[in-house]
Design a protein around this motif. Structure first.
Motif, short mmCIF file in Angstrom:
data_model
loop_
_atom_site.label_atom_id
_atom_site.label_comp_id
_atom_site.label_asym_id
_atom_site.label_seq_id
_atom_site.Cartn_x
_atom_site.Cartn_y
_atom_site.Cartn_z
N TYR A 19 -9.31 -33.18 28.32
CA TYR A 19 -10.58 -33.89 28.16
C TYR A 19 -10.30 -35.37 27.91
N SER A 21 -12.20 -39.23 26.78
CA SER A 21 -13.34 -40.01 26.30
C SER A 21 -13.02 -41.48 26.57
N THR A 54 -9.78 -24.31 31.15
CA THR A 54 -9.80 -25.74 31.48
C THR A 54 -9.17 -25.98 32.84
N GLN A 63 -14.67 -30.34 35.90
CA GLN A 63 -14.20 -31.46 35.11
C GLN A 63 -13.00 -32.09 35.82
#
Length: 263
Positions: A19, A21, A54, A63
């Protein structure tokens, strides 16, 4: 004998997933390398939290990857537009579906969305593919039932039928045997393997059913936070890859029986 290069459907090289950010990237798994061929039935296994789901979401472009390459038919996956990609890869996730009030045939028909016009009008070809998908997973007697009236095993078959109706070369499934008893776990995996062999689709699934995966799949990817070995079950057993999967003081792998034993 090695398979010819043109039969590779998906090539993954030096992939890192996780992930990101604005401030930082959180890598869950990296150093992932494998090729998927048409008609192969492949499992992704590993301990809880290792990154199986994931990775599957990244392969399905839900993603983005953090680094590395994913090539679909020799082209970078990010170069495909969403509609084209939806005709090449279908994804079955574990999240409860929002449309349980729909009937079985209505939900399966959603698989044709990448091919219909903006009104969602079904052609004769669309209808034929929907009917074939329902037949393949033996749902004909349930076709008019509401999805909220189905058992977990039946609903899982509906989701597989929807993926089949999408008619993609690659089908990705996240934990397709979750919440099923032993009989229905085996039934779902046998169904998926049969579909892979008969239709030449590449089917990849994440699972905790490691011993079943060893018995039933063509290839296995072991996510282990290290080398992430990939190969046939026989090769992975010979290379002692399963023996590194869990702490040796708790669970050990017996290569003679292809099973795990509590120490």
């Amino acid at each position: 004998m090695e398979k010819e290069e043109e039969h590779i459907t998906l090539n993954v090289k030096d992939l890192a997933v996780g992930y990101s950010s604005k401030k930082e990237k959180t890598i869950i798994a990296n150093n992932i390398n494998f090729n998927l061929y048409e008609g192969e039935f492949t499992a992704i296994i590993g301990a809880n939290g290792i990154g199986k789901s994931t990775l599957l979401r990244t392969l399905g472009t839900i993603q983005p990857s953090l680094s590395g390459e994913i090539d679909l038919n020799d082209q970078a996956i990010e170069k495909y537009n969403p509609l084209t990609l939806a005709a090449k890869i279908s994804l079955v996730l574990t999240e409860p579906i929002a449309a349980k009030s729909m009937t079985v045939i209505e939900l399966v028909a959603l698989g044709r969305s990448p091919y219909t016009n903006w009104l969602g009008t079904l052609t004769e070809t669309d209808t034929a593919i929907i009917e074939k998908s329902i037949k393949q997973v033996e749902l004909n007697t349930l076709r008019n039932k509401k999805c909220n009236e189905l058992s977990d095993g039946q609903l899982q078959r509906v989701m597989i039928a929807r993926a089949l109706a999408q008619d993609t070369a690659i089908i990705l499934l996240d934990e397709p045997t979750t919440h099923l008893d032993l009989y229905h776990k085996v039934q779902i995996l046998k169904l998926l393997k049969t579909i892979a062999k008969e239709t030449k689709k590449t089917i990849v699934f994440t699972t905790h059913e490691i011993e079943m995966a060893i018995q039933m799949t063509d290839k296995i990817l072991i996510l282990d936070n290290d080398s992430n070995p990939f190969g046939s079950p026989k090769t992975l057993i010979r290379e002692k890859s399963f023996e590194k999967l869990f702490p040796a003081d708790t669970v050990v792998f017996n290569a003679d029986t292809n099973s795990f034993k509590i120490r």
